[in-house]
Motif scaffolding. Structure first.
Motif, short mmCIF file in Angstrom:
data_model
loop_
_atom_site.label_atom_id
_atom_site.label_comp_id
_atom_site.label_asym_id
_atom_site.label_seq_id
_atom_site.Cartn_x
_atom_site.Cartn_y
_atom_site.Cartn_z
N PHE A 114 129.35 -54.23 26.37
CA PHE A 114 128.68 -55.04 27.37
C PHE A 114 128.45 -54.19 28.61
CE2 PHE A 114 131.18 -58.48 25.18
CZ PHE A 114 130.09 -58.95 24.49
N THR A 115 127.56 -54.65 29.46
CA THR A 115 127.32 -53.98 30.72
C THR A 115 127.68 -54.93 31.84
OG1 THR A 115 125.51 -52.73 29.75
CG2 THR A 115 125.58 -52.85 32.14
N PHE A 116 128.73 -54.57 32.57
CA PHE A 116 129.06 -55.37 33.76
C PHE A 116 128.13 -54.93 34.87
CE2 PHE A 116 132.74 -56.10 31.23
CZ PHE A 116 133.24 -57.31 31.65
N VAL A 117 127.38 -55.86 35.42
CA VAL A 117 126.35 -55.46 36.37
C VAL A 117 126.89 -55.39 37.80
CG1 VAL A 117 124.53 -56.39 34.93
CG2 VAL A 117 125.54 -57.81 36.70
N GLY A 118 128.09 -55.81 38.02
CA GLY A 118 128.64 -55.74 39.37
C GLY A 118 129.84 -56.66 39.47
N VAL A 119 130.33 -56.84 40.66
CA VAL A 119 131.49 -57.70 40.88
C VAL A 119 131.09 -58.75 41.91
CG1 VAL A 119 133.84 -57.81 41.76
CG2 VAL A 119 133.11 -55.86 40.39
N ASN A 120 131.26 -60.01 41.57
CA ASN A 120 130.95 -61.02 42.58
C ASN A 120 132.22 -61.64 43.17
OD1 ASN A 120 131.62 -62.55 40.35
ND2 ASN A 120 130.04 -64.09 40.68
N TYR A 121 133.39 -61.32 42.57
CA TYR A 121 134.62 -61.80 43.19
C TYR A 121 135.76 -60.88 42.80
CZ TYR A 121 138.17 -64.83 45.09
OH TYR A 121 139.20 -65.31 45.84
N TYR A 122 136.45 -60.33 43.80
CA TYR A 122 137.63 -59.51 43.54
C TYR A 122 138.85 -60.41 43.58
CZ TYR A 122 134.85 -55.30 44.12
OH TYR A 122 133.92 -54.32 43.97
N LEU A 224 135.96 -59.78 38.99
CA LEU A 224 135.19 -60.70 38.15
C LEU A 224 133.70 -60.48 38.42
CD1 LEU A 224 137.23 -63.93 38.93
CD2 LEU A 224 137.71 -62.18 37.22
N GLY A 225 132.92 -60.46 37.35
CA GLY A 225 131.50 -60.25 37.58
C GLY A 225 130.66 -60.70 36.40
N PRO A 226 129.35 -60.82 36.61
CA PRO A 226 128.45 -61.18 35.51
C PRO A 226 128.22 -59.99 34.59
CG PRO A 226 127.22 -60.97 37.56
CD PRO A 226 128.65 -60.73 37.91
N LEU A 227 127.95 -60.26 33.32
CA LEU A 227 127.71 -59.17 32.38
C LEU A 227 126.59 -59.51 31.41
CD1 LEU A 227 130.50 -59.23 29.71
CD2 LEU A 227 130.68 -60.61 31.73
N VAL A 228 125.99 -58.45 30.84
CA VAL A 228 124.93 -58.60 29.85
C VAL A 228 125.24 -57.69 28.67
CG1 VAL A 228 123.18 -59.18 31.58
CG2 VAL A 228 123.52 -56.80 30.91
N ARG A 229 124.42 -57.80 27.63
CA ARG A 229 124.62 -56.94 26.45
C ARG A 229 124.23 -55.50 26.75
NH1 ARG A 229 122.71 -61.47 24.30
NH2 ARG A 229 120.56 -60.95 24.75
N HIS A 230 124.87 -54.55 26.05
CA HIS A 230 124.37 -53.18 26.04
C HIS A 230 122.97 -53.15 25.44
CE1 HIS A 230 127.92 -50.10 26.17
NE2 HIS A 230 127.67 -50.65 27.33
N GLY A 231 122.18 -52.17 25.80
CA GLY A 231 120.97 -51.91 25.04
C GLY A 231 119.70 -52.46 25.63
N ASP A 232 119.81 -53.29 26.66
CA ASP A 232 118.58 -53.75 27.30
C ASP A 232 118.73 -53.46 28.80
OD1 ASP A 232 116.35 -54.89 28.27
OD2 ASP A 232 116.59 -56.81 27.26
N ASN A 233 118.41 -52.22 29.15
CA ASN A 233 118.68 -51.79 30.52
C ASN A 233 117.82 -52.51 31.55
OD1 ASN A 233 120.59 -50.10 29.54
ND2 ASN A 233 119.24 -48.31 29.45
N GLN A 234 116.60 -52.87 31.13
CA GLN A 234 115.74 -53.55 32.10
C GLN A 234 116.36 -54.89 32.50
OE1 GLN A 234 112.14 -55.21 30.68
NE2 GLN A 234 111.22 -55.38 32.72
N TRP A 235 116.86 -55.62 31.50
CA TRP A 235 117.48 -56.92 31.78
C TRP A 235 118.75 -56.74 32.62
CZ3 TRP A 235 116.41 -61.67 32.34
CH2 TRP A 235 117.42 -62.64 32.31
N GLY A 236 119.53 -55.69 32.25
CA GLY A 236 120.73 -55.39 33.03
C GLY A 236 120.37 -55.12 34.49
N ASP A 237 119.27 -54.36 34.70
CA ASP A 237 118.84 -54.07 36.07
C ASP A 237 118.47 -55.34 36.81
OD1 ASP A 237 119.23 -51.43 35.72
OD2 ASP A 237 117.13 -50.94 35.28
N ILE A 238 117.81 -56.25 36.12
CA ILE A 238 117.38 -57.49 36.78
C ILE A 238 118.59 -58.27 37.27
CG2 ILE A 238 116.34 -59.75 36.37
CD1 ILE A 238 114.32 -58.31 34.54
#
Lengths: 338, 432
Positions: A114-122, A224-238
């Protein structure tokens, strides 16, 4: 005989299914809604209100992404997920993104792909004790009985903490937060441990909240943060930059109150780039120029979302702490919009 | 000769029984204190019941119905009944009962699941009570499709074209035996409808919808929840598990080796795994078998798994009934010249099912209660919703009130089923 209803519906479902495609963005646009995995219920983060509408800190991330991508913050299909089926739901494509207070760990990022796109709560694990006990530090808890939730990282962190401090404890393992609260209040254990945010929200519901203190030690890191699947970098960027837009907006002073005014153009080039009046950031993401404006229009910037759902003005009453902007000594930090 | 005989011309009034045989004192003596040991037990029981009620009743009635959060509840109760009183916070039920009943179903469309629920009773009436006109059975046959349409909505042509699959199967079983023989016809009657549903039902429904668009607002499965979800899963499971269970039970006794092996394998496999495992398979594993991007409804997956599970147990219950029937009955049926299906339908099954009623209904009740397991895979049935409701800061900490309400809902349904089964047993009692 009556099995037709199932097979019929199954066949129809099969027909209606969109053909597989690597581009999640195209899928989401074709469906016209964002399938967002949320918690089945965690105070402040995700819960259905009396009218069945999902609200919460994590839910607002889903809504911001839906607004950025589809221009409609209500075009979200919320999929309530347990800690057991959240990852398969994401991996199999049942949901497009997961915003379910999920801790960013090495193995989840690397091994589960998975790709964690960031952290919205520590967040971090803390201890709550009755004030009458007179304990002021977790280091004084030697020999205590501790209420914990089974099957979580909490259990392991607890063991680590007591071992590294050379203390002993007696665990009282229970399945749910609600049971733990009841047990703790009934005096079945001296200490209740779980994430600090959950402790704060539990304490707020006690009949006499002032009789209980949350000890200052935080014994684990739970970003804690939102995550997306590996392999779709454009979606991860969004998803990543939608979250960053919420964070950057707070830093730049863009709020839901002045959003309309600021989106007419300001003297700050970065605000202009963020809100789409200058440059072509939206186009680079494959979205419209006002994507970030739409995302911010849902419930304001990061700070406003925090205050609405879990901040000091709410019953949960969490201080910003680690979750303050970096300029205020916290860890919340967005790379520049350039 | 004078008439010496004396004949009483009017009846004597009934006399009260002797003092030692009637009256409240005697009743108490006979039922509560027949001996010293029983007397002691009675006193202890009365004490325990009193303790229980003394604990529960004040809690139940010293309550608040109108507060908007747990803390307000406490304040209201303290204000009304004095500081330190602990009472039930029924306000949470007052605010959330619709959610507990209907989940996330749009409130302006509540009439649809309600109507479907009441039509259910019309549909099962001819099955339950034999005074109902037999013609209602036609309604029972179309009810599943109607209920599907009422609950999920969308185009009316979807359930109609699904129903056409049955018609295809029926005509295959009527016309084909002359063409390809009876075994081939049975196989064809099973396969053709499936072909229809998978390949043709969708396009045909789409085409008809294009010609005559009739549809009601469609409601996705993600809107289903609460008691509606439990009832849906329960009813589908109950309605399907009985016929499938009968077929499996017959298949298990079949002299055809392949049929027997398949049935035994299925039953033993399903009985060998816990329901929760199957639900996890439905919620996680099945996703990996589907082509990527396929959205195969989770509620539907769960219904299939629950049905398969219940069918295997039902098959064993019915096999028990079949085993209890004396061999003479089978031989008598053969002697009358009945073929297998006629003998089964007219002689064996009615007796076997009658014997099995208590177990069948137990299975139904168990199945209905098992539907709460879906909360573990994230579906918001009443139990799942109690957690979701507690996740609102206003109601965080409310536990007993929510569980009491859910328990009441389940008790009503399960108790009704149990009473009905007792009625049915009395009605069908033909023994000596």
């Amino acid at each position: 005989m009556k099995k037709t209803i199932i097979f019929g519906a199954m066949a129809v479902a099969g027909m209606a299914a969109v053909s597989a495609s690597a581009a999640t963005l195209d899928d989401v646009k074709a469906k016209g809604e964002l399938a967002c995995g949320v918690n089945t219920g965690v105070v402040g983060f995700a819960a259905p209100d009396a009218s069945g509408k999902w609200v919460g800190f994590d839910v607002d991330v889903c809504r911001a992404v839906a607004a950025a991508v589809l221009g409609d913050s209500n075009a979200v299909k919320y999929v309530p997920l347990t800690s057991k089926n959240r990852f398969t739901a994401l991996a199999s494509g049942e949901i497009d993104m997961l915003a379910r207070n999920t801790t960013w760990t090495f193995s989840r990022d690397v091994d589960l792909k998975f790709t964690f796109v960031g952290v919205n709560y520590y967040d971090g694990q803390a201890f709550m004790v009755p004030k009458a006990l007179g304990v002021t530090s977790a280091k004084e808890l030697d020999g205590a009985t501790v209420c914990i939730q089974t099957g979580t990282t909490t259990e392991l962190n607890l063991a680590d903490f007591f071992r590294s401090n050379g203390m002993s404890y007696e665990p009282v393992p229970l399945d749910t937060n609600a049971e733990n609260q009841k047990n703790y209040l009934a005096g079945a254990c001296d200490v209740y441990t779980t994430d600090a945010s959950a402790l704060a929200s539990s304490r707020a519901t006690f009949e006499n909240p002032d009789d209980h203190v949350i000890l200052p030690e935080i014994v684990s890191k739970e970003p804690l943060g939102p995550l997306v699947r590996h392999g779709d970098n454009q979606w991860g960027d969004i998803v990543r930059w939608t979250l960053n837009a919420l964070i950057a907006a707070e830093e730049l002073g863009v709020t839901s109150a002045n959003l309309a005014e600021m989106s007419n153009g300001t003297n700050s080039p970065e605000i202009n780039r963020l809100l789409g009046t200058e440059g072509s950031l939206g186009e680079m993401l494959g979205l419209s120029a006002d994507w970030a404006k739409n995302a911010l229009a849902v419930s304001g910037n990061y700070g406003e979302i925090f205050e609405t759902h879990i901040g000091e003005s709410t019953a949960i009453g969490l201080a910003r702490g680690l979750n303050a902007q970096w300029i205020n000594g916290g860890l919340i930090y967005s790379p520049p919009f350039r | 000769m004078s008439d010496l005989s004396y004949v009483r011309t009017e009846m004597l009034d009934e006399k009260d029984p002797p003092g030692g045989e009637a009256g409240i004192v005697t009743w108490i003596h006979k039922n509560l204190f027949p001996s010293i040991g029983s007397g002691i037990l009675t006193v202890i029981s009365i004490f325990l019941v009193y303790q229980l009620l003394a604990g529960i009743l004040p809690w139940m009635f010293k309550s608040s119905w109108t507060a908007s959060s747990l803390n307000e509840c406490r304040e209201a109760i303290h204000l009304a009944y004095g500081e330190g009183t602990e009472g039930a916070c029924w306000s949470v039920i007052n605010e959330r009962y619709k959610q507990l009943l209907f989940g996330f179903y749009p409130s302006e469309l509540y009439w649809r699941p309600i109507l479907a629920f009441f039509l259910l009773f019309v549909a099962i009436a001819p099955v339950l009570f034999n005074k109902v006109p037999r013609k209602v059975l036609y309604f029972s046959a179309i009810y599943p499709f109607l209920a599907f349409w009422m609950v999920w909505g969308g185009s009316i042509w979807v359930p109609i074209s699904a129903m056409l699959g049955l018609v295809v199967g029926y005509y295959a079983s009527v016309i084909l035996p002359a063409v390809i023989g009876s075994l081939g016809a049975i196989v064809a009657a099973m396969i053709l409808p499936i072909v229809w549903w998978i390949l043709l039902a969708g396009p045909v429904a789409g085409m008809l919808q294009g010609i005559v668009p009739i549809s009601i607002e469609s409601v996705g499965s993600d809107k289903l929840g609460g008691f509606t979800l439990s009832v849906l899963i329960g009813v589908v499971g109950i309605a399907l598990s009985l016929p499938i269970g009968i077929l499996l039970a017959l298949g298990r006794q079949s002299p055809l080796f392949v049929v027997k092996i398949i049935c035994v394998g299925f039953i033993e496999f399903i009985r060998g795994v816990p329901l929760i495992t199957l639900l996890f398979v439905a919620s996680t594993l099945l996703n990996y078998f589907m082509p990527p991007g396929t959205s195969f409804d989770l509620v539907l997956r769960v219904m299939i798994m629950v049905t398969l599970f219940a069918s295997a147990y039902m098959a064993e219950v019915i096999r028990g009934g079949l085993a209890a029937i004396p061999k003479g009955q089978y031989e008598a049926a053969d002697a009358l010249g009945l073929d297998f299906w006629k003998a089964t339908r007219l002689i064996i099954m009615p007796q076997a099912l009658k014997i099995s009623i208590p177990n069948i209904v137990s299975n139904f009740i168990g199945l209905f209660k098992d539907t709460t397991l879906v909360s573990i895979i994230g579906l918001l049935d009443p139990l799942g919703l109690t957690n979701a409701i507690r996740a609102n800061q206003e109601w965080n900490g409310v536990v007993w009130e929510l569980y009491a309400f859910v328990a009441l809902l389940f008790f009503i349904v399960c108790f009704s089923m149990s009473r009905y089964s007792m009625y049915l047993e009395r009605k069908l009692k033909t023994g000596h």
